[in-house]
Design a protein around this motif. Sequence first.
Motif, mmCIF file in Angstrom:
data_model
loop_
_atom_site.group_PDB
_atom_site.id
_atom_site.type_symbol
_atom_site.label_atom_id
_atom_site.label_comp_id
_atom_site.label_asym_id
_atom_site.label_seq_id
_atom_site.Cartn_x
_atom_site.Cartn_y
_atom_site.Cartn_z
ATOM 1 N N LEU A 50 6.545 13.696 6.614
ATOM 2 C CA LEU A 50 6.716 12.529 7.479
ATOM 3 C C LEU A 50 6.750 11.248 6.653
ATOM 4 N N ASN A 51 5.913 11.186 5.627
ATOM 5 C CA ASN A 51 5.853 10.016 4.754
ATOM 6 C C ASN A 51 5.779 10.524 3.320
ATOM 7 N N LEU A 52 6.894 10.452 2.604
ATOM 8 C CA LEU A 52 6.949 11.012 1.255
ATOM 9 C C LEU A 52 5.961 10.316 0.325
ATOM 10 N N LYS A 53 5.820 9.016 0.452
ATOM 11 C CA LYS A 53 4.895 8.297 -0.420
ATOM 12 C C LYS A 53 3.474 8.818 -0.238
ATOM 13 N N SER A 54 3.030 8.951 1.010
ATOM 14 C CA SER A 54 1.672 9.444 1.275
ATOM 15 C C SER A 54 1.498 10.862 0.748
ATOM 16 N N ALA A 55 2.533 11.691 0.909
ATOM 17 C CA ALA A 55 2.464 13.074 0.442
ATOM 18 C C ALA A 55 2.309 13.140 -1.066
ATOM 19 N N LEU A 56 3.117 12.337 -1.797
ATOM 20 C CA LEU A 56 3.049 12.351 -3.259
ATOM 21 C C LEU A 56 1.724 11.773 -3.752
ATOM 22 N N VAL A 57 1.254 10.721 -3.095
ATOM 23 C CA VAL A 57 -0.036 10.137 -3.476
ATOM 24 C C VAL A 57 -1.139 11.175 -3.307
ATOM 25 N N TYR A 58 -1.108 11.897 -2.187
ATOM 26 C CA TYR A 58 -2.126 12.924 -1.943
ATOM 27 C C TYR A 58 -2.065 14.002 -3.022
ATOM 28 N N TRP A 59 -0.849 14.464 -3.345
ATOM 29 C CA TRP A 59 -0.699 15.550 -4.312
ATOM 30 C C TRP A 59 -1.208 15.140 -5.693
ATOM 31 N N PHE A 60 -0.799 13.985 -6.189
ATOM 32 C CA PHE A 60 -1.200 13.573 -7.530
ATOM 33 C C PHE A 60 -2.678 13.178 -7.583
ATOM 34 N N ASP A 61 -3.206 12.629 -6.500
ATOM 35 C CA ASP A 61 -4.633 12.266 -6.474
ATOM 36 C C ASP A 61 -5.532 13.499 -6.468
ATOM 37 N N ASN A 62 -5.064 14.580 -5.841
ATOM 38 C CA ASN A 62 -5.906 15.775 -5.686
ATOM 39 C C ASN A 62 -5.506 16.924 -6.618
ATOM 40 N N TYR A 63 -4.512 16.683 -7.479
ATOM 41 C CA TYR A 63 -4.003 17.777 -8.309
ATOM 42 C C TYR A 63 -5.088 18.378 -9.198
ATOM 43 N N ASP A 64 -5.868 17.544 -9.842
ATOM 44 C CA ASP A 64 -6.904 18.061 -10.746
ATOM 45 C C ASP A 64 -7.951 18.870 -9.980
#
Length: 493
Positions: free
Chosen positions: A275-289
Amino acid sequence: MNFELNKDYICKIYKINNTEVNFTTTVCFNEFYQAIVTILDITPEFSELFDYKCFSGNIILGNAEVLTFFEAYFQKSTYSSNDKENSKNTLQIIVPKIIIGRNEVSSKTTFSEISFEISDGHELIGLCPYDFNKNGGDILIGNNIEIPAGIKSIEAETKIGKFGFASYPRYTFSKNAFSLEFGHNIYYCPNNRFTIAEYEGILHKTSDLLTLLCGEIISINKINLIVYQEDEKPDSYEFIGFCNFLKNQINRLDYKGFDTTSYKRLYIFKISDFLNLKSALVYWFDNYDKLYNAHQAYGRILLDEEMKLVTVNKFLASMQLVEGYAQAFDDEKDDMKRFNEDKNRVIFQLHNEDDKKFVEKYLRYSGTTFRKVLINFLFEAINIFEKMSKNSFKSKYDNLFTNIVNDRNYYTHSSNRSVPKLSISELMEISEIIKDLYRVNILLKMGVEEAVISCRCSNNREFPAYLKNIFDIELEDKDHIPDFDKAMWEYSN
């Protein structure tokens, strides 16, 4: 890559470990996309440049482009005569990663942008550069064929830079045919220019995201590094060696079986599903580790499937996936606080000092039990497909949880105090459903709608079958078909 595999290219190496040289060299790319570099007629005075461990160099190719490598490994060496003092040495090295461009670069060179292509990238991006449906009837009868075409892209600005995903028309000509094809490009522009080592971290994280969408292993097949300079044409460099096993097509979209490509496509999640690509990418990179351990277990399951292996290791990997997911999101502070309070209460009630010391020393918080972790993981995802309270969920599937925990302990600890409760087929089904429920849980957190998740899951023959066999839940076909799948439906059967 513009080089043929297993073919020797004659060139010159002009720099080794920052020392200028001039030796005839052959370069050959093997099936693992490594460069086998053979340096010919090395005179004795230059032998000390090679410590037979790791070194860097620059090679000028026949088309005047420069091949740069930052590390290479000695493979073998031969002499032209028995007299080593007067002989010339031939050295063969393996170069795992290479950058090719108009100019030489160093490990400290920074680049403005990276762009790359992946396995069936247009499918995972989910944007159609053609409007087949506008004049679909005319196309089918060969009358007035006009197909609107153009670049379709979606971009997102994040705190680490801009990401873009684009699909574009690509045309292929031959003597008797003209074909419309799908090109794609994924690009990343950091806020500050990056070195190649920094870009590799972004590549790993982005490819893991696309693997999550796809549900199988994908590969990054072509990588270009770009340097933008004021009032000058951008310099573009090809990076070879990030991936050693190129995979052009997704297995799920093969042409075997009676299902159409359109039906198979419906199960693959797309970048355009967010729905919101920016929010999705932020979530993925913030939680990747935090998700790293879980995603490594997920990758091992996919590798078993790619290699068509059927062993209990796949089941154990699914158990590690559940634990990794729990460690990423479960906050154990409250549980630890309650445990310490209970422990202090027990110690206070003891009168013997030795007993108090024994309890203080050996009674330790061991973490959340695996049974609780398993229930939380499964309930979070299953609740998308059938709504129920957590108490009802625990009661309904109590025997299933008991069997899974039993077999997980049996195979993990090689225990002789219990026996396995599940057959190998049941273990494989549980591994499959956990792999897909992991995807469901993460994609839901990243902003994919429940309706889209249900649609994609219901259009995969395996997932509804496992859901029925394991949880006795009927997953009905959903008519919430996303735009990309609608646009592609009639022309991919």
